[in-house]
Structure formats: C-alpha cells, structure tokens
Design a protein around this motif. Sequence first.
Motif, short mmCIF file in Angstrom:
data_model
loop_
_atom_site.label_atom_id
_atom_site.label_comp_id
_atom_site.label_asym_id
_atom_site.label_seq_id
_atom_site.Cartn_x
_atom_site.Cartn_y
_atom_site.Cartn_z
N LYS A 138 22.03 -106.28 -41.86
CA LYS A 138 22.14 -106.80 -43.22
C LYS A 138 23.61 -106.80 -43.59
CE LYS A 138 21.03 -102.15 -44.93
NZ LYS A 138 20.09 -101.35 -45.74
N PRO A 139 24.01 -107.55 -44.62
CA PRO A 139 25.43 -107.62 -44.96
C PRO A 139 26.07 -106.26 -45.26
CG PRO A 139 24.25 -109.42 -46.01
CD PRO A 139 23.21 -108.52 -45.37
N ASP A 140 25.27 -105.32 -45.76
CA ASP A 140 25.82 -104.00 -46.08
C ASP A 140 26.19 -103.22 -44.83
OD1 ASP A 140 26.56 -102.19 -48.15
OD2 ASP A 140 24.82 -100.96 -47.68
N ASN A 141 25.67 -103.63 -43.67
CA ASN A 141 25.98 -102.97 -42.40
C ASN A 141 27.05 -103.71 -41.61
OD1 ASN A 141 24.26 -100.80 -42.70
ND2 ASN A 141 22.54 -101.83 -41.71
N VAL A 142 27.73 -104.65 -42.26
CA VAL A 142 28.79 -105.42 -41.62
C VAL A 142 30.09 -105.14 -42.38
CG1 VAL A 142 29.61 -107.70 -40.92
CG2 VAL A 142 27.14 -107.21 -40.98
N MET A 143 31.00 -104.41 -41.75
CA MET A 143 32.28 -104.09 -42.38
C MET A 143 33.34 -105.08 -41.91
SD MET A 143 33.73 -101.96 -44.49
CE MET A 143 32.80 -100.43 -44.49
N LEU A 144 34.14 -105.57 -42.86
CA LEU A 144 35.20 -106.54 -42.56
C LEU A 144 36.56 -105.88 -42.76
CD1 LEU A 144 33.72 -109.65 -44.41
CD2 LEU A 144 33.33 -108.90 -42.05
N LEU A 145 37.36 -105.87 -41.71
CA LEU A 145 38.70 -105.30 -41.75
C LEU A 145 39.71 -106.44 -41.71
CD1 LEU A 145 38.23 -102.48 -39.06
CD2 LEU A 145 37.54 -102.47 -41.46
N ALA A 146 40.67 -106.44 -42.60
CA ALA A 146 41.67 -107.51 -42.66
C ALA A 146 42.67 -107.35 -41.52
CB ALA A 146 42.39 -107.49 -44.00
N ARG A 147 42.89 -108.42 -40.78
CA ARG A 147 43.89 -108.48 -39.71
C ARG A 147 44.90 -109.57 -40.02
NH1 ARG A 147 42.09 -104.15 -38.56
NH2 ARG A 147 41.10 -103.50 -36.60
N SER A 153 45.30 -113.99 -43.24
CA SER A 153 44.58 -112.89 -42.59
C SER A 153 43.25 -113.41 -42.08
CB SER A 153 44.36 -111.72 -43.56
OG SER A 153 43.53 -112.13 -44.63
N TRP A 154 42.59 -112.60 -41.25
CA TRP A 154 41.25 -112.94 -40.78
C TRP A 154 40.41 -111.67 -40.73
CZ3 TRP A 154 39.50 -111.19 -35.85
CH2 TRP A 154 40.48 -110.58 -35.06
N ASP A 155 39.11 -111.86 -40.65
CA ASP A 155 38.17 -110.74 -40.71
C ASP A 155 37.83 -110.22 -39.32
OD1 ASP A 155 37.55 -110.85 -43.64
OD2 ASP A 155 36.79 -112.83 -43.10
N PRO A 192 34.28 -103.32 -29.20
CA PRO A 192 35.25 -103.28 -30.31
C PRO A 192 34.66 -103.68 -31.66
CG PRO A 192 35.72 -105.10 -28.80
CD PRO A 192 34.74 -104.21 -28.11
N ASN A 193 33.57 -104.43 -31.68
CA ASN A 193 32.97 -104.85 -32.94
C ASN A 193 31.84 -103.92 -33.40
OD1 ASN A 193 33.60 -108.03 -31.72
ND2 ASN A 193 34.46 -107.34 -33.66
N ILE A 194 31.72 -102.75 -32.78
CA ILE A 194 30.74 -101.75 -33.19
C ILE A 194 31.48 -100.46 -33.48
CG2 ILE A 194 28.75 -100.37 -32.45
CD1 ILE A 194 27.84 -102.76 -30.81
N VAL A 195 31.13 -99.83 -34.60
CA VAL A 195 31.84 -98.63 -35.02
C VAL A 195 31.84 -97.58 -33.91
CG1 VAL A 195 29.81 -97.57 -36.09
CG2 VAL A 195 32.09 -96.96 -36.90
N LEU A 250 37.05 -96.56 -41.34
CA LEU A 250 37.32 -97.99 -41.49
C LEU A 250 37.80 -98.28 -42.90
CD1 LEU A 250 34.10 -99.38 -39.73
CD2 LEU A 250 36.36 -98.99 -38.71
N ASP A 251 38.95 -98.91 -43.00
CA ASP A 251 39.50 -99.30 -44.30
C ASP A 251 39.23 -100.79 -44.48
OD1 ASP A 251 40.82 -99.50 -46.66
OD2 ASP A 251 42.84 -99.31 -45.83
N GLY A 252 38.11 -101.10 -45.11
CA GLY A 252 37.74 -102.50 -45.26
C GLY A 252 36.70 -102.67 -46.35
N LYS A 253 36.04 -103.83 -46.35
CA LYS A 253 35.00 -104.15 -47.32
C LYS A 253 33.74 -104.59 -46.57
CE LYS A 253 38.26 -105.80 -50.84
NZ LYS A 253 38.66 -106.96 -51.69
N SER A 254 32.61 -104.28 -47.16
CA SER A 254 31.36 -104.73 -46.55
C SER A 254 31.14 -106.20 -46.87
CB SER A 254 30.18 -103.90 -47.03
OG SER A 254 29.83 -104.25 -48.36
#
Length: 301
Positions: A167-176, A202-204, A99-102, A122-126
């Motif tokens: 790297k941080p650019d490869n980590v997407m954070l989705l708000a829950r 919310s949490w990431d 679940p934590n991998i695209v 994915l609707d989120g922010k890196s």
Amino acid sequence: MKVCPKCFTRFPDGERFCLHDSSVLVEEEDMARLGTLVGNYRLDRILGRGGMGTVYSGEHVYIKKPVAVKVLHPQFARYTEAVNRFLREARAASSINHPNIVDVTDFGLLGDGLVYFVMEYLDGKSLEDIIEREGAVELHRALNIANQMALALEAAHKMGVIHRDLKPDNVMLLARPGRRDLVRIAHEDHLSDAMVTEREESWDFVKLLDFGIAKVLIPDELTAETVQGAVFGTPEYMSPESARGEDVDHRADIYSLGIILFDMLTGRPPFEAQAANEVLQMQIHRPPPSPREFAPHREIT
C-alpha cells in the motif's frame, strides 16, 4: 488515553489523529519507552505506530549510528504466533538484500518478552503522504516509482517472500539529486510547440517497508501455517483472492502494485467505502474501473 507523539497533547481513547498536527496518536506505553534502551539502541522519537508494532528513531549507543527500531506491542508479545510473525518480518526483509527494500540490521528478544528489530533510518516521505497532500502523481514520476517497486518485488519473490500488504503507506520515497534531462513542450508563443530541455532537480528512490504479514514460502522453524480463510492486508489494495481469504502467491503482490499505480495516476484507489467489508466485497465482485473514469483530464489510454 492516547498521546500525540509530536505535541504531547492527550486525547480520549476513541480518537485516532491529533487535532493540532494530524499525527497518528500513540499509547502511553509507547511514550514511556522514549529515552530508554532496547538492546544497544536508545529510543529517541516515535516515527509511527502500526497494527503490530511502534517504530522509533534511535541511535546505537556506541557507534552513534542513527537507526529505526520497531518494537512489538506488549499485548502481542505473549502470543507465540504474533512473535513468530514479527520475527518473520525481520528475517524476510533481511534475507532479500535488495536496494529498494529496507535494510534490517539487527533483531532480538529481551528478557521481559519485548521483541524488536532494527532497520536503516530513512529520511523521506511515504507515497501515502504524497498522494494525500498533492493528489495524483505525474506520469513519469509514477512510472519510476512503480518500476522500482516491481524490481524489489521480483527480488522478494525469487527468495520465496510475498509481501501481502502493499500500500502507499509502505512505500517510502527518498529524494536523490537529479540525474536526467527532461524534455517538455513549451507553449509560450502559441505558434509552435518548441521543445525545452531541463535538468531534473531530484528523483524518488523507493524503499519498500513492512513485511509484517509476509508469507515466507520457504519453511523453517519460524514459519507457522497460514490460517485458511483469514484475511490479511489492507482492503483497498488487496487482490480478489486475498479479499476472499484464499491462499495467495506472488501474483497478489503484482495485483496490489497495479492498484498503487492506479492510485498514483488518479489520486484514489479503484474501490472505496465507509466499511472495510464493503471494500472487500467490491474487490471480489466488481471489475476494476478504468482510471479514465476518475481522472479523465489525465488522458490515460
């Protein structure tokens, strides 16, 4: 000429970012694909451009499902190894099923040599955007992100897959929606440290992206030999072994995860320099600094 995918302003080839909205500039050929079909998917908007491909938001033309489509840059499509590496990215991500991998849902080759694969939208922010705009991440938030990344890597490593470019650019954070009660100390009256309980808003939820240079340890017809001495990855987040161009295993990902945690807690990676080669030399020859050196106010022990 380069083009801004948001405001469509054109810039000379030497520019990397739009001067109006800071978007990463893309090629004319990337813009030309907008509105066209790749397989059963219509390409609607450019989400980003990386070293091997351009990512679009799109939609399945029959079931109207929103998706993200990564298309290999045409200049790489004629090289067998580049195509194989691109297909390894698709297969690596889809084979892990965590679940934590695209989630990769489709991929293929078109008649004109175009190579693509389709991912969940994915609707989120890196994490990169978060650190760039907000600086260091609060401790409980950083630990939550790092914990989910570790779970994703554990699943990948069990499948014989090494990411190699964390790297941080490869980590997407989705708000829950919030799920926990958080306890903090209130200092209003200066006389006592009263405990206050608040519901988190919310949490990431973490999604790990881009297995573009992943090394698949389980051999099959798509696996090519890794060239000894070649350096793969992003210098600021590489292990010393990766920086030396050595053959690496899952421990390189764990090291990179540690650097990302350092980055979240301090607002910067351990080593930075103007030239990539300088950073590589730092990774190889210098011991990692203490996070207290860069963020003494965080009281990291």
